[in-house]
Design an enzyme around this catalytic site. Structure first.
Site, short mmCIF file in Angstrom:
data_model
loop_
_atom_site.label_atom_id
_atom_site.label_comp_id
_atom_site.label_asym_id
_atom_site.label_seq_id
_atom_site.Cartn_x
_atom_site.Cartn_y
_atom_site.Cartn_z
N GLU A 61 23.48 1.97 12.12
CA GLU A 61 22.31 2.01 12.75
C GLU A 61 21.93 2.98 13.45
OE1 GLU A 61 20.51 -0.96 12.65
OE2 GLU A 61 22.05 -2.42 11.92
N CYS A 63 10.27 0.98 13.17
CA CYS A 63 11.23 1.00 11.97
C CYS A 63 10.26 0.86 10.69
CB CYS A 63 12.30 0.18 12.19
SG CYS A 63 11.77 -1.52 11.65
#
Length: 185
Positions: free
Chosen positions: A42, A51
């Site tokens: 991550e 994102c």
């Protein structure tokens, strides 16, 4: 553990520090290898960012309570990460017989649930049937067939129908962790 940090814009944070904080709290079952896998896959960013899916994100894959422009501390990032890991663990316990799973299998499955979400790990949309159907990984977990369950982690490498290199790498790491310590049952 390499203590990897996120690349890209904004301030980064050390995964090793976050793991130390979360493990020190004693609330998660996910082991250190599982936390390293999740954290390194991550990345860790103090500053919120958009994102690729168009969702505001910060910390270690956190999408809850993100305020654009507000930088988080190590303690805030660790607290968010712990909450998100506990959500993924709850999924594995409730829907995949997690309480019966060996620790490495549980940790690998928690990583997959953290990344994909519980529903996507349990079911998928079948165009042929016109509805959501149970995944193979869920079927094997329900039977307690841990080796078969682990070997189906690489089934989940697509995003919007397209296989992604990063997901292939992550799923293979999850599969390897999942199988660690298992014997043919």
């Amino acid at each position: 553990m390499k203590g990897k940090t996120a690349a890209g814009g904004g301030a980064i944070c050390a995964i090793a520090v976050m793991i130390t904080i979360v493990m020190g709290n004693g609330n998660v079952r996910t082991n250190q290898a599982g936390l390293e896998l999740i954290g390194n896959a991550e990345g860790c960013r103090r500053d919120p960012y958009m994102c690729p899916a168009g969702v505001w994100t910060d910390g270690i894959g956190n999408t809850h309570g993100v305020t654009p422009g507000v930088r988080k501390t190590d303690q805030q990032i660790a607290a968010d990460w712990e909450k998100n890991i506990l959500i993924a663990e709850r999924c594995i316990n409730q829907h995949f017989r997690g309480k019966d799973m060996p620790d490495n299998a549980f940790s690998a499955m928690t990583s997959a649930a953290f990344n994909m979400g519980c529903n996507s790990l349990r079911t998928y949309y079948s165009k042929a049937r016109g509805m959501r159907v149970e995944t193979s990984i869920h079927k094997w977990a329900q039977k307690g067939e841990w080796v078969n369950m682990c070997n189906h982690l690489p089934d989940f490498v697509n995003s919007n129908g397209v296989p992604l290199r990063g997901l292939k790498i992550r799923r293979e790491k999850e599969r390897q962790l999942c199988l660690t310590g298992l014997v043919n049952e």
